[in-house]
Structures are given as structure tokens and as C-alpha cells.
Design a protein around this motif. Structure first.
Motif, PDB file in Angstrom:
ATOM      1  N   ASN A  26     -10.593  -1.227  -8.951  1.00 20.73           N
ATOM      2  CA  ASN A  26      -9.640  -2.221  -9.280  1.00 20.73           C
ATOM      3  C   ASN A  26      -9.554  -2.687 -10.357  1.00 20.73           C
ATOM      4  OD1 ASN A  26      -8.134  -4.518  -7.402  1.00 20.73           O
ATOM      5  ND2 ASN A  26      -9.429  -5.591  -8.742  1.00 20.73           N
ATOM      6  N   ALA A  67      -5.232  -1.562  -7.266  1.00 22.08           N
ATOM      7  CA  ALA A  67      -6.470  -0.894  -6.937  1.00 22.08           C
ATOM      8  C   ALA A  67      -6.318   0.769  -6.389  1.00 22.08           C
ATOM      9  CB  ALA A  67      -7.246  -1.612  -5.706  1.00 22.08           C
ATOM     10  N   ASN A  68      -6.944   1.538  -6.984  1.00 22.19           N
ATOM     11  CA  ASN A  68      -6.525   2.886  -6.642  1.00 22.19           C
ATOM     12  C   ASN A  68      -7.905   3.482  -5.715  1.00 22.19           C
ATOM     13  OD1 ASN A  68      -4.106   3.992  -7.918  1.00 22.19           O
ATOM     14  ND2 ASN A  68      -5.351   2.935  -9.680  1.00 22.19           N
ATOM     15  N   LYS A  69      -7.503   4.183  -4.553  1.00 25.32           N
ATOM     16  CA  LYS A  69      -8.579   4.408  -3.709  1.00 25.32           C
ATOM     17  C   LYS A  69      -8.446   5.804  -3.334  1.00 25.32           C
ATOM     18  CE  LYS A  69     -11.044   2.976   0.616  1.00 25.32           C
ATOM     19  NZ  LYS A  69     -10.784   2.106   1.693  1.00 25.32           N
ATOM     20  N   ASN A 103       0.995  -0.891  -0.022  1.00 18.43           N
ATOM     21  CA  ASN A 103       0.086  -0.057  -0.068  1.00 18.43           C
ATOM     22  C   ASN A 103       0.931   1.294  -0.024  1.00 18.43           C
ATOM     23  OD1 ASN A 103      -3.129  -0.609   0.590  1.00 18.43           O
ATOM     24  ND2 ASN A 103      -1.982  -2.064   1.790  1.00 18.43           N
ATOM     25  N   SER A 159     -15.384   7.397   0.157  1.00 21.06           N
ATOM     26  CA  SER A 159     -14.235   7.006  -0.391  1.00 21.06           C
ATOM     27  C   SER A 159     -14.940   6.424  -1.761  1.00 21.06           C
ATOM     28  CB  SER A 159     -13.597   5.523   0.283  1.00 21.06           C
ATOM     29  OG  SER A 159     -14.276   4.445   0.403  1.00 21.06           O
ATOM     30  N   GLU A 174     -13.082   3.407  -4.793  1.00 22.06           N
ATOM     31  CA  GLU A 174     -12.074   2.345  -5.100  1.00 22.06           C
ATOM     32  C   GLU A 174     -12.207   1.933  -6.464  1.00 22.06           C
ATOM     33  OE1 GLU A 174     -10.066  -1.729  -3.592  1.00 22.06           O
ATOM     34  OE2 GLU A 174     -11.251  -0.293  -2.148  1.00 22.06           O
TER      35      GLU A 174
END
Length: 329
Positions: free
Chosen positions: A214, A188-190, A151, A210, A212
Motif C-alpha cells: 500500500n 494498494a496492489n495485492k 477494485n 497473499s 499486499e
């Protein structure tokens, strides 16, 4: 990575210490350590050849950790470095044991504003479901099927006034499966943010949102000529609510609820695992922290995780109880 992290930590200490030798009184170092003991009622799901869950196995997990912190006090440009080492050990399913590491750097960006960079690593996590059609059903599947989880997080935190705080972050999560499951590797971008309102000196409320995205690698498993239909691409909006209350000068109570939708993107009806599948994820956490004194503290928590899916085989629930103790040197 076990050799790299100490080098990075020491290098960070040199950077932070440069130019501050005449102001050594502003530099403070801390070491904290602790041990959490956790009971989880669904560590391993025993499944049949069709993916249906037959039963679940509980386990006790011990989680020792060690945290090094170095802080440079400054009313405008404070700095902090923290390095964390931890380990999750399973009493009955030791094959699932894993270490984890984290490195954090925080930089003051003016009054009441902080920029934080964080990196965390779990070198390997075992894919651990049991299949009674296998000859050996007493242990999780462990044929070298594991993945590495990383992460990278960038965040900014600002107090708008005495009662209102805003926190914004971006995170990239890398899930690297090894052979033969390399086609499951995903990025994955969150992105998200929290707004915290201090109702009083004893009570705060937090609302977070949030989103996200993926994207998985997909492809053909190693050793096979046929592509495996396993498209794990998804989008996932979510929100969270947190309430925190100082019951007294030593006792802190927290209640948190998180909800996420997970909408799988595949348009191929042959992809039976994820086609037309939408999951609803609920996570409730109740915790209490009690400080005996300036060094010793005690914590306890209960967490309920539930995933409700349009596909019944993907339904999942997990309950955990945790107690732990922390010591600050």
C-alpha cells in the motif's frame, strides 16, 4: 457510474450474443436476488481527543442485492458476464449507508481453465468515528469526509486434475479520499493464490497466500499550511485456510481462517500513528448454506475480526452475525 454499468452490461450482452444466434440453446441467463440481515457489535467507535476508544456502538445492517448473469456454454470456450447491485443500510446510523456495484467477465481458456476480469465500486464510504469533544455526539462525524473504493482484479483458475485446483490473482485497490483528507488517498496492489484439494466429493480444503503493498499520497490537508504526519504505507503478507463440507445434498458448512501481518513503512518517529507499528489481523468465518429447492436457499454465518497492534490505540475487534435468503429466478 449508476448510468454506466447498465450500458456496459448491455454492451457485454451484445458481444456475447454475437455469432451465437444459431446456438441459442447454449445461452442461459439468470437473475438472483436476496436479502442479508447482519448484526455488528462495533459499527462506530467513540474516541477521545487522544484517539483512545471509550466505547463502541452496535447496529443492524440490511443488505439487499440483485445479480444478473449471462452464460454461454461451451466445452472449451465458455463465457460468463455478471453484474451485481447491492446496498448496505444501517438501522441506527443511516449516515453510513452505501451502495456498491460489481461487473465480472469470465472467459474459458481451454479445458478446465478460466480467465476472469472483475471491477467493483463503492462510490462513497463515510469516515465515521465519534468524538465526545464535539458539540454533537449523537451521530458519527459526517462533514463530507468520505472516500471512494475501487477494485480491479485479474485472475486465472485451473483444474490440474479431479482433485487439485490452482487459482492465481492480481488486484489493484484505489482508495480516493475527498477534500480535505485527499492526502490519505492510496493505491494498494495485492497478489496471491489458492490451492484447493478435493478430499472427496463432499469435502475440500483450501490454502491461500497473499502479499499486499500500500502506498499513500501523503501531503498537506486542504486549508492547512502544515503537512499532517499520516504515512499509511505498509506491506502485508498473509495466508488463509478454508474447509468446506457438504453435510448432505442440501446443506453446506464452511470454516475459514485468515491471518495477515501489516507492517507500516514510515521511518519518521514524529509520525506517532504508524511509526514502529505492526498489526496482526485475524478473521474467522463460520457459515452454513441450506438449499430448500432449486430456487430458494438460506444462509447463516458468524464472523470474528480482530486486529492486535503494537500501538494499543489501534487494537480493534468486531463480531457479526448474519442470516440471509436468496432466490434464483
Amino acid at each position: 457510474m449508476k448510468n454506466i454499468l447498465p450500458v456496459v452490461f448491455c454492451y457485454s450482452l451484445l458481444i456475447l450474443g454475437a455469432g451465437h444466434s444459431a446456438q441459442a440453446e447454449k445461452i442461459r441467463s439468470e437473475i438472483s436476488t436476496g436479502l442479508d440481515l447482519k448484526y455488528v457489535d462495533n459499527v462506530i467507535s467513540i474516541i477521545d481527543s487522544n484517539g483512545n476508544s471509550l466505547e463502541r456502538e452496535p447496529d443492524f445492517i440490511y443488505e439487499p442485492y440483485l445479480v444478473f448473469r449471462l452464460k454461454i456454454k461451451d466445452p472449451v470456450y465458455s463465457q460468463k458476464v455478471a453484474v451485481t447491485f447491492s446496498y448496505d443500510g444501517y438501522i441506527d446510523h443511516s449516515v453510513l449507508d452505501y451502495p456498491s456495484y460489481a461487473l465480472l467477465f469470465e472467459q474459458g481458456m481451454g479445458e478446465n481453465t478460466f480467465l476472469t476480469l472483475k471491477y467493483s465500486l463503492i462510490p462513497y464510504l463515510i469516515v465515521g468515528d465519534e468524538d465526545p469533544t464535539n458539540a454533537n455526539t449523537s451521530n458519527p462525524i459526517d462533514s463530507g469526509l468520505n472516500y471512494r473504493l475501487q477494485n480491479f482484479t485479474v485472475s486465472i483458475d485451473r483444474d490440474l486434475n479431479r482433485q487439485l485446483n490452482v487459482y492465481l490473482y492480481g488486484r489493484e485497490m484505489l482508495k480516493d479520499y475527498n477534500i480535505p483528507l485527499a492526502y490519505r488517498t492510496a493505491i494498494a496492489n495485492k497478489f496471491g493464490g489458492d490451492v484447493t484439494y478435493y478430499v472427496s466429493r463432499q469435502t475440500l480444503l483450501l490454502l491461500g497466500i497473499s502479499y499486499e503493498i500500500n502506498e499513500s499520497q501523503k501531503g498537506t490537508p486542504v486549508g492547512s499550511a502544515i503537512p499532517y504526519l499520516d504515512d499509511t504505507d505498509y506491506t502485508s503478507p498473509g495466508f488463509s485456510i478454508l474447509g468446506l463440507r457438504h453435510l448432505n445434498s442440501k446443506n453446506i458448512f464452511r470454516l475459514k481462517y485468515l491471518f495477515k501481518l501489516r507492517n507500516y513503512a514510515t521511518s519518521d518517529p514524529s509520525e506517532l500513528l504508524h511509526f514502529a507499528r505492526n498489526d496482526r489481523i485475524h478473521d474467522i468465518l463460520i457459515s452454513n448454506t441450506f438449499k430448500f429447492n432449486s430456487q430458494w436457499s438460506w444462509k447463516s454465518s458468524y464472523e470474528h475480526f480482530r486486529r492486535d497492534s503494537d500501538h494499543s490505540y489501534a487494537d480493534y475487534t468486531e463480531n457479526s452475525l448474519t442470516i440471509g435468503i436468496d432466490y434464483l429466478f
